[in-house]
Scaffold this active site. Sequence first.
Site, short mmCIF file in Angstrom:
data_model
loop_
_atom_site.label_atom_id
_atom_site.label_comp_id
_atom_site.label_asym_id
_atom_site.label_seq_id
_atom_site.Cartn_x
_atom_site.Cartn_y
_atom_site.Cartn_z
CB THR A 384 -1.03 -0.18 1.30
OG1 THR A 384 -1.81 -1.15 1.19
CG2 THR A 384 -1.71 1.15 1.19
CB SER A 455 -10.26 1.26 3.15
OG SER A 455 -9.25 1.43 3.13
CB SER A 456 -7.58 1.05 8.01
OG SER A 456 -8.08 0.13 8.32
N GLY A 476 -2.26 -0.87 6.85
CA GLY A 476 -3.29 -1.48 7.45
C GLY A 476 -3.97 -0.90 8.45
O1 DON Z 1 -7.70 -0.52 2.63
C1 DON Z 1 -7.17 -1.15 3.62
O2 DON Z 1 -7.20 -0.81 4.78
C2 DON Z 1 -5.98 -2.05 3.30
N1 DON Z 1 -6.09 -2.88 2.36
C3 DON Z 1 -4.47 -1.37 3.45
C4 DON Z 1 -3.40 -2.28 3.31
C5 DON Z 1 -2.24 -1.85 4.01
O3 DON Z 1 -2.17 -0.59 4.31
C6 DON Z 1 -1.22 -2.62 3.92
N2 DON Z 1 0.08 -1.81 4.36
N3 DON Z 1 0.92 -2.16 5.14
#
Ligand code: DON
Length: 576
Positions: A384, A455-456, A476
């Site tokens: 991400t 989502s976050s 995440g």
């Molecule tokens: O939309 C979300 O919250 C997740 N798919 C984001 C994933 C993410 O940030 C992974 N990063 N380390």
Amino acid sequence: MGKLWSACFYLIICLPLLSACDDSSEPKPDVLETISKSEYAVASAHPLATQAGIKILQEGGNAFDAAVAVTATLAVVEPYASGIGGGGFWLLHFADEDYDIMVDGREVAPFAATRDMYIDAQGNPTKNSVTGPLAAGIPGTPAAITHIAENYGRLPLSQSLAPAIELARDGFLLTEFYAKRAKVVVERLQQFPETMKIFMPNGEVPQAGFKLVQSDLAQVLEQIAADGFDGFYRGDVAQKLVSSVQQAGGIWQLEDLDDYQVIERKPIKGNYKNLEIVSATLPSSGGIVMMQVLNMLSQFDLPAMNEAQRKHVIVEAMRRAYYDRARYLGDKDFVNVQVDELLSMSHAEKHWADFSAQHATRSEDYLENVLDDKPKVNEQAQNTTHFSILDQDGNQVAATLSINYYFGSGFVAKGTGVLLNNEMDDFSIQPGHANLWGLVGSEANAIEPGKRMLSSMSPTFLSDGQRIAILGTPGGSRIISMVLLSALAFSEGASAEQMVNLPRYHHQFLPDEIQYESGALQADTIATLQSMGHVLNDLERSYGNMHVIVWDLKTKQVTAASDLRAIGTAQVETSQ
Ligand code: DON
């Protein structure tokens, strides 16, 4: 506590505080006075993407053209983090009208998706929400960039996409950073020959210095440059995507792509002490959870507290807000979410009723419809991506984009070079089952055809009256706590550099523990928190990849910083 709350309500009545989702159409005079500014900046997770953004600004593009260029370039140079097979949220600020919108380019569940599609005959979750084409939601990024370019940009797509097309066609040199991330998912990638052909051409993880060429992806980007939305969602590219997905057992249909829609949404807006906050709204939980935490914290004088007390109240507020995330949040086009109620001070007060200054609350005591199947802490760091842009006219973009895990689902649709996301795992695939980020959810985030997964991702603008900050990060579930900690630091005067390099800690309701980067908590703070009943989990590594631009409206100075934990760059330039 009663007194504190009365004081708080007094403030709310007497000061224009806490206006979730307000429209604030009155332009702020101090902003308008400084519109004729001369400095501009881009901060992103990859030097080539930052350069692409600066180039487009220097060619006469505005922040929105630069956002298109940076998005597409990151899609080429960070295949482990984002891509045109994924989605995201672009928070836009229009300086002329002092107005903000969120462009929602989140993936949607295919029409053939069903609530229990990842549950096997024995009632156990399968791996299909993580690996292969069944894990992929319908991408939103190509639609978002064409929408932004056509509605808000000054330059043709052919110009703003040119840097990305060139890097895909002619190749670019990989770094050790790429190799490390590819190694984490090598077994997943090995399942898909088309993916191996592009990303591991010699059958193994390429070393630093290897030139990665993505000819098929270059062609798809050219198609988007020529035909806009139709270049990806209709015609030849769409045909290739759908037939490749179906052949590999996926459920995409042409109508899924044809029907994809970008949605412009009103961001979450709120106030905390001296701060004005503009952040992502549903289907991102980011702005809501962050404002809830800030509402709970508004009764405290954080700078006056000692470290352990400060961390205790912040963690207790995080616990309660993440509980609401799990319990109530989902795509509000499908489920009824009482956003105003969640953001009200009376709701914050209810949450705080069982707070103890001496003891940790147990998340278990909150459990109702949110079950715990012992969420595990997953590797999460720089898959991400995020970028921040400020242009010569004061327009701003904060964008967080994703294909979810490293290299998404691992699946590349044949002949397209497009790596598909595994964002379907962000749905609550079974109530109480923890996703890749250890997050549990409820019916509100269950799978439905055409629905967006919760989502976050939290692209955010902050203002403290004198300075403006443009920020965000991957990570995440921890995205929200990272942005929150930086917002608190900004409200206490932190610079861009201090915000990105802040030591990080986090609580997400379940698992019931304080997770922290090595060294983020002092030994005596750890001991005090433990004596209060908190479970501490040293992650023994760092996480996140934040990019921040700060614009001081009084001094007219622009500063920018990229997280030292990764390889991104921040560049500030002065107009001639
Ligand atoms: O939309 C979300 O919250 C997740 N798919 C984001 C994933 C993410 O940030 C992974 N990063 N380390």
